[in-house]
Design a protein around this motif. Sequence first.
Motif, PDB file in Angstrom:
ATOM      1  N   UNK A 150       0.813  -1.216   0.000  1.00  0.00           N
ATOM      2  CA  UNK A 150       0.000   0.000   0.000  1.00  0.00           C
ATOM      3  C   UNK A 150       0.848   1.268   0.000  1.00  0.00           C
ATOM      4  N   UNK A 151       2.124   1.144  -0.374  1.00  0.00           N
ATOM      5  CA  UNK A 151       3.001   2.318  -0.368  1.00  0.00           C
ATOM      6  C   UNK A 151       2.455   3.436  -1.254  1.00  0.00           C
ATOM      7  N   UNK A 180       9.145   6.177   2.250  1.00  0.00           N
ATOM      8  CA  UNK A 180       8.192   5.070   2.364  1.00  0.00           C
ATOM      9  C   UNK A 180       8.630   3.903   1.482  1.00  0.00           C
ATOM     10  N   UNK A 181       9.115   4.200   0.280  1.00  0.00           N
ATOM     11  CA  UNK A 181       9.571   3.153  -0.635  1.00  0.00           C
ATOM     12  C   UNK A 181      10.922   2.577  -0.198  1.00  0.00           C
ATOM     13  N   UNK A 182      11.746   3.414   0.403  1.00  0.00           N
ATOM     14  CA  UNK A 182      13.012   2.926   0.945  1.00  0.00           C
ATOM     15  C   UNK A 182      12.748   1.905   2.049  1.00  0.00           C
ATOM     16  N   UNK A 204      11.816  -6.267  -3.472  1.00  0.00           N
ATOM     17  CA  UNK A 204      12.586  -5.329  -2.664  1.00  0.00           C
ATOM     18  C   UNK A 204      13.452  -4.417  -3.512  1.00  0.00           C
ATOM     19  N   UNK A 205      14.038  -4.972  -4.572  1.00  0.00           N
ATOM     20  CA  UNK A 205      14.887  -4.175  -5.463  1.00  0.00           C
ATOM     21  C   UNK A 205      14.081  -3.074  -6.147  1.00  0.00           C
ATOM     22  N   UNK A 206      12.886  -3.412  -6.669  1.00  0.00           N
ATOM     23  CA  UNK A 206      12.132  -2.403  -7.397  1.00  0.00           C
ATOM     24  C   UNK A 206      11.443  -1.408  -6.456  1.00  0.00           C
TER      25      UNK A 206
END
Length: 452
Positions: free
Chosen positions: A38-39, A179-181, A97-99
């Motif tokens: 839900x980011x 948030x994505x980090x 996790x990478x994307x």
Amino acid sequence: MQNANAMNRMNRLPVSGFHKTMLLAVSFAYFFEFADINSFATTAPKLIDLWGVTVDHVAYVTSLSFVGMFVGSLAGGALADRWGRKLALVRTTVFFGFFSLVSVFSWDLVSLGAFRVLTSAGLSAMTVVGVVYINEMYPAAVRGKYQAYAIVIGICGTPVTNLIASAVVPLSDWSWRLVYLWGSLGLLLVLFTRHLKESPRWYESRGDHAKADEVLREIEARVTAELGPLPEPAPPVAEAPVTKAPLRLLLQRKYLLPTLLLTVVWVTQTIGFFGYSSWAPTLLAKEGFSVEKSVFYVALTTVGAPLGSYLAALVTDRFERKWCLVAFGTVIAVCGLLYGLTFDPVLIIVFGFLVNLFERGYTALGYAYSPEVFDTRGRSLGTSVSYGLGRLSNAAGPLIVASLYTHHGYRSVFFFIAGSWLVGAVTLAVFGPRTRAARLARTAQQEKAATV
């Protein structure tokens, strides 16, 4: 070796440190799946102000993300069959996790949308693999409970992420990137790799009985060293080796009917849940609540999510899962509708809390129920296709929500969401097979063998 007897040898194992380590690893992957899923919803209100994003833009990105989920679901089942459950779990988690990490460096909505599609593909692939992995590695008598325990731990990623988002998103014009980090930390699953074992049932399904026996002996040695001698397993049942399950397999009656049923279950769950969770912050903001308040209210409601998974753990092995799913789905429909009929902050939080509580309980029950309606040969394929079609259906869901909101107002969205949940509950009530009797029969057989 003719047959490694993997299913019965795994079923007679008591829950040990080996199982708990595996639970921790899968829960870790689930945690960052739920943290990341839900980011975009938590950052969208900020992007509306920052990049001039509209409700329609949010709908398009969300829709494309579900196309990614569909592709990921199909890939997850295929990769679990080709690489094995353990390796597929690690690689799909590293992929999403990478994307998520790459999303930190998005420069506009198009780039962010592309990275979210790829992240979503990894999320769904990992989910399919995780569900199958737990199903094959835990004794049948406690499989549902530990599936739910994994969700209890993993689902904490949702409220934690929402609370983090509510704190960091308003700080500056760039802080939403954090948030994505945060979501990218799923990459750390690689630290668990050496503690996990490949599924012996996967080896056995490929006809590699020697490798299945080797892994089983390693697991049995660890459990024996910790808990003492093991009971004898039930006698083996010979199964033909299967190297690959072709898609046409699902056209056979024994696989087609459960696949159609589960497709309805996951379609209604996906539209019902993501219609709520993906849109709640944006719709509250559009109805006059500040970005800070809308994200914070939704963050508070997600505190109910871990409790719902724990509730599922209490009931999943004690009652028929089909009827638990029907009851939970009905309660979600009622509470979700009441959520949409009020603008009182306290009632928004209360009904949102209940929606999250019962929905995550529903998801945990569904993860345990879905693989049980298939045999080993069709398990990965049937689970991935039905789950993937559910995710694909929501490519249309956000567009429907945006259209309903634009033409019929805020409340119409929640009538639509409640209706989706009710369709799933009724379909399960009428057509859903019962699985508890088969689990109890396998447990009784194992206990009988142990006393011989």
